[in-house]
Design a protein around this motif. Structure first.
Motif: not given
Length: 381
Positions: A351, A355, A360-363, A365
């Motif tokens: 993750e 990023n 971009k990924v949600e931390f 998730k």
């Protein structure tokens, strides 16, 4: 900043400290009754890992040595063999067979696909003079596992000898040599067995030994007749300290129980797949297994930088793609001496890296998806 390293590549894999300490013990002479007794105990223990009553031989080499031993001992120049090529290690079977002048029938599949029992059946019917079928149980280059049990049902009542490369699959995937009717199984030390590189293993049943007895192919160090004649001793100098380590590894595996070892690998693989899919990533393999999860590098991300940043900045070593897949996939291992928290750390580092590279990924998730799988499995009644 202190950096701790995590090895999540599909070989070599982490080695437990208890096993490493065995390797630090005093080296004794390999022709003494004391060492032969250790070797005999260890070879008997290997039968448990292979789920066989057949003899399992140790070779002082990487797993590729056992692959070469299988080809050179089973076949004569000009003999026909069916070889499944669906990745880097299927290609290795073909390259070894070419070196020994074997008449090759290649079953070529796209990387990421898994050969089916029906395809094997069709190939045998088309080539009734084939003496052996060479398969790769877990194609590590693509994270793909085949239906080995189903394939064995096709070959076990024929004259064709079924050979499988289980270098990475041993202990990660269920493997029951005798029950399923697999004729030859080869493996290596630096994967699920939790040792450093240096030992290869090969087991053959009575059906396969008939081919060995009729083979006149050139070989010397890998002459299995010599190993069989000296068993449980070794015809050449064995890796004394590696044998100490192997004995310890077998005891650790026995204490966990082989069924539990298989379940642990599946649990970690399921969690990894859930995590990467939660991050919007796509699996590469059409039939993923428990050794490593192969993931397509998302559009706009440099796949080579991804593995480099994870290793050099965050201390998590994973594997990239091989050959034409370099930079296009990455592979996260769930093999060997790994726990649920190794997997969580690996996903967390992924993750961070995604990023950093602009994807971009949600931390949390992916971590959450992995945790949900792991918590459910750990707390099953």
């Amino acid at each position: 900043m202190i950096k701790k390293n995590y090895l999540l590549a599909p070989g070599p894999t982490p080695v437990p400290s208890d096993i490493l300490l065995e390797g630090a013990k005093e080296t004794i002479h390999h022709r003494t009754p004391q060492f032969v007794s250790i070797l005999e105990e260890t070879l008997e223990g290997l039968k448990y890992l292979f789920q066989t009553e057949n003899r399992v031989f140790t070779l002082l080499s990487s797993g590729t040595g056992a692959l070469e031993a299988a080809v050179s001992n089973l076949l004569n120049p000009g003999d026909k063999a069916i070889i499944v090529e669906a990745g880097k290690f299927g290609e290795r079977w073909r390259e070894i067979a070419e070196a020994y002048n074997i008449n090759i029938v290649s079953l070529k599949l796209e990387w990421g696909e898994a050969v089916t029992p029906e395809q094997i059946k069709e190939a045998i019917e088309k080539h009734p003079d084939a003496k052996a079928v060479f398969t790769t149980y877990s194609e590590t280059s693509t994270g793909t596992v085949i239906d080995l049990e189903g394939i064995a049902k096709i070959t076990r009542d024929t004259d064709v000898v079924l050979v499988t490369d289980a270098v990475s699959a041993l202990l990660a995937e269920p493997l029951k040599m005798d029950e399923w009717g697999i004729d030859v199984v080869v493996s290596g030390s630096q994967k699920g067995v939790m040792l450093p590189p240096g030992l290869a293993f090969i087991a053959l049943n009575e059906k396969a030994w008939k081919l060995v007895e009729n083979s006149n192919n050139s070989r010397y160090y890998f002459n299995l007749k010599a190993y069989n004649k000296k068993y449980p001793d070794n015809p050449w100098t064995p890796g004394v300290n590696l044998i100490y380590m192997l004995r310890k590894a077998i005891n650790i595996i026995k204490n966990e129980g082989i069924e539990n070892v298989w379940k642990r690998h599946k649990m970690l693989a399921d969690a990894t797949r859930a995590a990467v899919q939660a991050l919007g990533l796509e699996l590469f393999s059409k039939r993923p297994g428990n050794v490593a999860t192969a993931v397509k590098v998302p559009e706009g991300v440099d796949g080579k930088k991804l593995t480099k940043i994870m290793r050099d900045k965050y201390g998590v070593t994973i594997a990239g793609g091989q050959e034409h897949l370099k930079g296009k996939i990455f592979r996260i291992s769930t093999l060997g001496y790994l726990s649920i928290f190794d997997t969580i750390i690996g996903i967390s580092a992924l993750e961070f890296t995604l990023n950093e590279l602009g994807y971009k990924v949600e931390f949390g998730k992916g971590v959450k998806a992995a945790q949900e799988v792991l918590y459910k499995e750990v707390n099953k009644e």
